[in-house]
Design a protein around this motif. Structure first.
Motif, PDB file in Angstrom:
ATOM      1  N   THR B  55       0.845  -1.190   0.000  1.00  0.00           N
ATOM      2  CA  THR B  55       0.000   0.000   0.000  1.00  0.00           C
ATOM      3  C   THR B  55       0.883   1.244   0.000  1.00  0.00           C
ATOM      4  OG1 THR B  55      -1.681  -1.185   1.240  1.00  0.00           O
ATOM      5  CG2 THR B  55      -1.833   1.204   1.212  1.00  0.00           C
ATOM      6  N   GLN B  61       9.278   9.514   2.566  1.00  0.00           N
ATOM      7  CA  GLN B  61      10.588   9.505   1.947  1.00  0.00           C
ATOM      8  C   GLN B  61      10.528   8.716   0.638  1.00  0.00           C
ATOM      9  OE1 GLN B  61       9.782   8.468   5.107  1.00  0.00           O
ATOM     10  NE2 GLN B  61      11.629   8.308   6.353  1.00  0.00           N
ATOM     11  N   TYR B  64      10.856   4.814   0.512  1.00  0.00           N
ATOM     12  CA  TYR B  64       9.846   3.912   1.080  1.00  0.00           C
ATOM     13  C   TYR B  64       8.709   3.713   0.089  1.00  0.00           C
ATOM     14  CZ  TYR B  64      12.042   3.388   5.538  1.00  0.00           C
ATOM     15  OH  TYR B  64      12.916   3.039   6.515  1.00  0.00           O
ATOM     16  N   GLY B  66       5.993   1.767   0.547  1.00  0.00           N
ATOM     17  CA  GLY B  66       4.686   1.723   1.198  1.00  0.00           C
ATOM     18  C   GLY B  66       4.698   0.775   2.376  1.00  0.00           C
ATOM     19  N   ILE B  67       3.507   0.270   2.687  1.00  0.00           N
ATOM     20  CA  ILE B  67       3.395  -0.602   3.849  1.00  0.00           C
ATOM     21  C   ILE B  67       2.715  -1.906   3.454  1.00  0.00           C
ATOM     22  CG2 ILE B  67       3.438   1.139   5.657  1.00  0.00           C
ATOM     23  CD1 ILE B  67       0.467   1.333   5.507  1.00  0.00           C
ATOM     24  N   ILE B  68       3.043  -2.967   4.184  1.00  0.00           N
ATOM     25  CA  ILE B  68       2.400  -4.250   3.939  1.00  0.00           C
ATOM     26  C   ILE B  68       1.826  -4.798   5.235  1.00  0.00           C
ATOM     27  CG2 ILE B  68       3.828  -4.922   1.963  1.00  0.00           C
ATOM     28  CD1 ILE B  68       5.388  -6.708   4.058  1.00  0.00           C
ATOM     29  N   ASN B  69       1.007  -5.804   5.080  1.00  0.00           N
ATOM     30  CA  ASN B  69       0.431  -6.500   6.226  1.00  0.00           C
ATOM     31  C   ASN B  69       1.244  -7.765   6.458  1.00  0.00           C
ATOM     32  OD1 ASN B  69      -1.070  -8.143   7.917  1.00  0.00           O
ATOM     33  ND2 ASN B  69      -2.744  -8.441   6.458  1.00  0.00           N
ATOM     34  N   ARG B  71       1.399 -10.622   8.858  1.00  0.00           N
ATOM     35  CA  ARG B  71       0.692 -11.339   9.922  1.00  0.00           C
ATOM     36  C   ARG B  71       0.008 -10.381  10.897  1.00  0.00           C
ATOM     37  NH1 ARG B  71       5.811 -13.952   9.743  1.00  0.00           N
ATOM     38  NH2 ARG B  71       6.366 -12.660  11.511  1.00  0.00           N
ATOM     39  N   GLY B  72      -0.726  -9.439  10.327  1.00  0.00           N
ATOM     40  CA  GLY B  72      -1.503  -8.540  11.171  1.00  0.00           C
ATOM     41  C   GLY B  72      -0.750  -7.310  11.643  1.00  0.00           C
ATOM     42  N   GLU B  73       0.546  -7.241  11.356  1.00  0.00           N
ATOM     43  CA  GLU B  73       1.299  -6.043  11.705  1.00  0.00           C
ATOM     44  C   GLU B  73       1.501  -5.214  10.452  1.00  0.00           C
ATOM     45  OE1 GLU B  73       2.328  -4.818  14.632  1.00  0.00           O
ATOM     46  OE2 GLU B  73       1.045  -6.440  15.368  1.00  0.00           O
ATOM     47  N   VAL B  74       1.495  -3.897  10.641  1.00  0.00           N
ATOM     48  CA  VAL B  74       1.782  -3.033   9.508  1.00  0.00           C
ATOM     49  C   VAL B  74       3.288  -2.802   9.470  1.00  0.00           C
ATOM     50  CG1 VAL B  74       1.505  -0.718   8.593  1.00  0.00           C
ATOM     51  CG2 VAL B  74      -0.459  -1.946   9.510  1.00  0.00           C
ATOM     52  N   PRO B  76       6.559  -1.190   7.216  1.00  0.00           N
ATOM     53  CA  PRO B  76       6.977  -0.375   6.071  1.00  0.00           C
ATOM     54  C   PRO B  76       7.951  -1.149   5.183  1.00  0.00           C
ATOM     55  CG  PRO B  76       8.056   0.373   8.070  1.00  0.00           C
ATOM     56  CD  PRO B  76       7.092  -0.692   8.481  1.00  0.00           C
ATOM     57  N   GLU B 104      16.213  -0.750  16.917  1.00  0.00           N
ATOM     58  CA  GLU B 104      15.713   0.615  17.043  1.00  0.00           C
ATOM     59  C   GLU B 104      14.419   0.822  16.258  1.00  0.00           C
ATOM     60  OE1 GLU B 104      17.296   5.018  15.968  1.00  0.00           O
ATOM     61  OE2 GLU B 104      18.762   3.400  15.997  1.00  0.00           O
ATOM     62  N   VAL B 108      11.226  -3.835   9.413  1.00  0.00           N
ATOM     63  CA  VAL B 108      11.252  -3.066   8.167  1.00  0.00           C
ATOM     64  C   VAL B 108      11.439  -4.049   7.017  1.00  0.00           C
ATOM     65  CG1 VAL B 108      12.390  -1.240   6.867  1.00  0.00           C
ATOM     66  CG2 VAL B 108      12.345  -1.124   9.356  1.00  0.00           C
ATOM     67  N   ASP B 163      18.550   7.385   7.781  1.00  0.00           N
ATOM     68  CA  ASP B 163      17.834   8.225   6.841  1.00  0.00           C
ATOM     69  C   ASP B 163      18.760   9.078   5.989  1.00  0.00           C
ATOM     70  OD1 ASP B 163      15.273   8.097   6.126  1.00  0.00           O
ATOM     71  OD2 ASP B 163      14.478   9.065   7.926  1.00  0.00           O
TER      72      ASP B 163
END
Lengths: 702, 167
Positions: B55, B61, B64, B66-69, B71-74, B76, B104, B108, B163
């Motif tokens: 997504t 930045q 990146y 986007g983000i994925i699922n 196992r229920g965690e979002v 990046p 930290e 990811v 970063d």
């Protein structure tokens, strides 16, 4: 029967009833004539009594019984509710809570019988609503307690089969049996002190003995034993033709019987006793002093033992009460899971061993399975969420007590008790909130004279508001009192050497207020037992920060202060509207949405080169979500726009979306630390199909 | 009996003495990005997942995606190509998302073109004396490992997540 399995339920339900009592007594104090409330109280007290009785918690039952008596008189209008009655009732509630706590820790109700309280209750009834000063009542209660303890003591020592007191009829029975050739045995059984169902144990003992012969005499009477009207020992005389040993073994086999004393008896033994018995009985009241002496000593010992037990882990596990709907949802999903599994089985068996699966239906089932497991996961998470109600609903009572103690009329107004938080957070948020409320009551609200002088209502108002805001749950605690005098705080900070005088001039109000969160920084002129020791706000802050939140203060001198606690919640659940923007899905919190409009493009007007729509007297600027979210531009311009109108305070904005999907309850997840969080996106959520959708923060659009 | 045992123990000690000191080897996951092979210290890797729907998150930045699922965690997902200034990713059915677990930053995801194998490399097999020809290499590569005839550039994993960007 072992009732320990019901302990959890007992504790849960007791707490509920105690809460109901507390709430209703608060109402009763304000509306002493409210019949509904009185009935409600009566019911709760009655349920408590019944539950305590079932579980065998005699002392608790006794106390609730006497409370019930008072309520029944109130209901019959024979006594009037006044503040001293309310005080007694609250003390009783505290005592019952103490019982329940002890039960929770040790699965036993403890040794405290609260005779003084019961005395006060009864005095109140007898006095027709007039209550002696508590000090006097306590003084009175003390001898009463001792006197009560004394006969008990005496009874216990005499409670042996050798010292039974029989009347003519029973003696006749014994003599008759002895003459008939039966042997008479006397038994005294001591039941384990932790035993919950003494009557049942006694019954088992009797049953075991009756296999051998007939029980001729019970002490206490069979009826009393059945009703559990005995301490931990009971005696009986049995006539049998059997030997003593097998009977003794049978009795000893009954669980929770600690010891048994037994021996052969004959009717003559008791002949003397009947004559001798009245004498010591008459003596007892004459010499209460020696009898009373061992009593307190005895009372102390079990108390000490109790403390030791308390140190142990509570015997009951922490539980979450779950809305039956949530459980039903879980159950549904599990049955769907089974269906999905069965479909997979049928696909794999229908290929006839060729290994040539129908790929498409296989894929479909996998997707279906995925969807179920995701929702299942979500549902389980939801089960962990509890409303903060459980934590905050003890506060009105606390403020009432403080109000009386501080002699400042004040009231607590709460909203948003239904806001849901994770169980662990709800458990830990209680102390910080309590502290802030105490602060408001003690330092915030001024004396009534001062309030009326400054033109405020004499009644102070303390408020606690909880609500969800995007990724956070916000709890505000504040008052309409005097506010924080920043000049004084500044002076104190300089005095403490925390800041130099020159630097202090340039501090913002926020920076000054932040001094209050420093360890051992107290503004109270005198230390009270409510607050002022300077251990407080720093603890509040660190507690909240430990939960991943922060706390902020807004204060206006003379108008009060508000502490805002912000808890970022990865678990928070909100109602959201799902929308499409091109091929992407976004969620908008329902709370910020005012309405949804279908606007023809021709209705768009321009104000200062910006698109606005004019709707029911409001000028609403349009925000094209595809623009701000960097989506591909649309090829064809539509004739109509779907506009979601959101509001923030008195401002409105119209968000242009492509499509509405529908309303959905979503679990908010954070985007993680590495992604630069732009203000517009407050988090993400995982949809039923496993896809991730972003949550738009409507507040950031303005 | 006791003596026999002692004997054995002695022998054991001897044998150990004779063997060359085992160099501590680390495991690396070899991935392909473009035409080059890179090694990722396996201790940072939580798991390797197939390509899934990512997504897009607007206004973040550049590197990146986007983000994925997970196992229920979002979680990046970053594009290492973008980060290294190698342009956009080309998604094929060999593309994988390697989930790194950082102390930290948490989890990811890193998008790579292909995951090849897991290799053991000792410190002696890694040439730490890297003369970087590209700016991106100077930033993210801390050595070159030899894997048979192939060369594997070893990623400095913490630097990938810092970063800074080569582009």
């Amino acid at each position: 029967m072992d009732v320990s399995q019901y302990l959890d339920i007992f504790i849960d339900e007791s707490n509920e009833h105690i809460q109901a009592l507390s709430d209703n007594i608060m109402i009763l104090e304000k509306e002493p004539e409210n019949k509904d409330t009185i009935n409600e109280i009566f019911r709760a007290a009655h349920s408590l009594k019944g539950m305590a009785g079932t579980m065998g918690f005699k002392k608790m039952q006794h106390l609730t019984h006497d409370m019930e008596n008072v309520f029944s008189e109130v209901r019959n209008d024979t006594v009037k509710v006044n503040s001293s009655l309310i005080d007694i009732l609250f003390d009783c509630l505290d005592a019952i809570e103490a019982y329940v706590d002890t039960v929770k820790q040790t699965s036993n109700e403890g040794e405290e019988d609260n005779a003084a309280l019961i005395q006060r209750l009864n005095d109140f009834l007898e006095g027709g609503g007039q209550v002696a000063a508590p000090a006097a009542a306590e003084g009175e209660a003390a001898p009463a307690e001792a006197a009560a303890a004394a006969p008990a003591e005496a009874e216990e020592s005499s409670d042996n089969y050798k010292n039974l007191t029989l009347d003519e009829e029973d003696l006749g029975k014994l003599t008759h049996a002895a003459e008939g050739g039966s042997i008479l045995y006397g038994f005294t059984a001591h039941i384990n002190k932790d035993c919950l169902l003494k009557a049942a144990r006694a019954f088992l003992v009797f049953k075991a003995v009756e296999d051998f012969g007939e029980i001729l005499f019970y002490s206490p009477s069979a009826q009393d034993v059945e009703d559990e009207k005995f301490e931990f020992t009971f005696s009986f005389i049995v006539s049998t033709t059997s030997d003593l040993e097998p009977i003794q073994q049978a009795v000893a086999a009954v669980s929770e019987i600690e010891t048994i004393e037994c021996g052969k008896v004959n009717p003559e033994m008791y002949q003397h006793k009947t004559e001798a018995a009245p004498a010591p009985a008459a003596e007892a009241p004459a010499t209460p002093a020696p009898a009373a002496k061992p009593a307190p000593a005895k009372a102390e010992k079990p108390a000490a033992k109790n403390n030791k037990k308390n140190a142990n882990k509570p015997v009951t596990a922490r539980t979450v009460r779950v809305d039956i709907e949530k459980l039903d949802a879980l159950m549904n999903q599990v049955s769907e899971l089974i269906i999905a599994k069965n479909s997979l089985v049928s696909i794999s068996s229908s290929d006839g061993g060729s290994g040539d699966y129908d790929r498409q239906s296989f894929q479909e089932q996998i997707e279906y399975l995925e969807r179920i497991t995701t929702t299942l996961h979500e549902s389980v998470m939801k089960v962990r969420m509890v409303p903060i109600e459980n934590t905050v609903n003890k506060f009105p009572r606390m403020i009432r007590d403080l109000s009386r103690k501080l002699k400042k009329p004040m009231e607590l107004v709460m909203t948003g008790e239904e806001t849901e938080l994770d169980r662990t957070v709800v458990d830990q948020i209680g102390d910080p909130l309590q502290h802030l409320l105490r602060n408001s009551a003690d330092h915030g609200i001024e004396d009534p004279e001062k309030r009326s002088k400054s033109g405020k209502p004499e009644n102070g108002t303390i408020f606690l508001n909880a609500f969800q805001e995007g990724n956070n749950v916000i709890i505000q605690v504040g008052d309409d009192g005097g506010g924080i005098d920043t000049d004084k705080v500044k002076a104190k900070a300089i005095e403490r050497g925390l800041v130099s005088e020159e630097d202090a001039e340039n501090l913002t109000q926020k920076e000054i207020v932040d001094f209050l969160f420093m360890p051992s920084f107290s503004m109270a002129k005198k230390v009270t037992d409510i607050s002022g020791r300077g251990v407080g706000l720093d603890v509040v802050k660190s507690n909240i920060e430990a939960l991943g939140g922060d706390v902020e203060v807004k204060t206006t001198l003379g108008q009060g202060s508000t502490f805002t606690i912000r808890l970022p919640l990865t678990l928070a659940i909100i109602q959201a509207l799902m929308v499409d923007v091109r091929d992407e899905k976004y969620a908008i919190a329902l709370a910020s949405i005012m309405n949804i409009e279908n606007i023809p493009v021709s209705d768009i007007k321009y104000v200062q080169a910006k698109e606005v729509i004019y709707l029911r007297g409001l000028v609403i600027p349009l925000i094209h979500l595809d623009d701000v979210l960097d989506c591909e531009p649309m090829e064809e311009k539509p004739e109509y726009l779907t506009v979601v109108i959101v509001k923030k305070g008195d401002n409105y904005a119209g968000l242009v979306v492509d499509n509405l999907i529908g309303q959905q309850e979503i679990v908010i997840k954070s985007l993680g630390k590495v992604i630069d969080n732009n203000k517009m996106i407050s988090g993400a959520t995982i949809l039923g199909d496993g896809e991730v959708a972003l949550i738009l923060d409507a507040n950031a659009m303005f | 009996m006791a003596e026999e045992k002692k004997e054995l123990e002695k022998k054991d000690v001897k044998r150990r003495d004779l063997e060359p000191v085992d160099e501590e080897k680390k495991q690396y996951i070899v991935v392909k990005i473009g035409d080059e092979q890179y090694g990722l210290d396996i201790s940072y890797v939580d798991n390797i997942g197939r390509m899934q729907k990512i997504t897009r998150v607007p206004k973040v930045q550049y590197h990146y995606i986007g983000i994925i699922n997970l196992r229920g965690e979002v979680v990046p997902v970053m594009s290492i190509r973008r980060k290294m200034g190698l342009g956009d990713d080309v998604i094929t059915n060999k593309s994988r998302i390697i989930i790194l677990k950082m102390e930290e930053q948490g989890l990811v995801g890193v998008l790579v073109d292909e995951v090849r194998e897991v290799i053991d490399l000792g410190e002696s097999e890694i040439d730490r004396n890297v003369k970087a020809s590209r700016k991106s290499d100077a930033l993210f590569i801390n050595g070159i490992g030899k894997n048979g005839n192939d060369l594997v550039s070893i990623f400095e994993v913490t630097a990938i997540l810092d970063d800074v960007s080569a582009s």
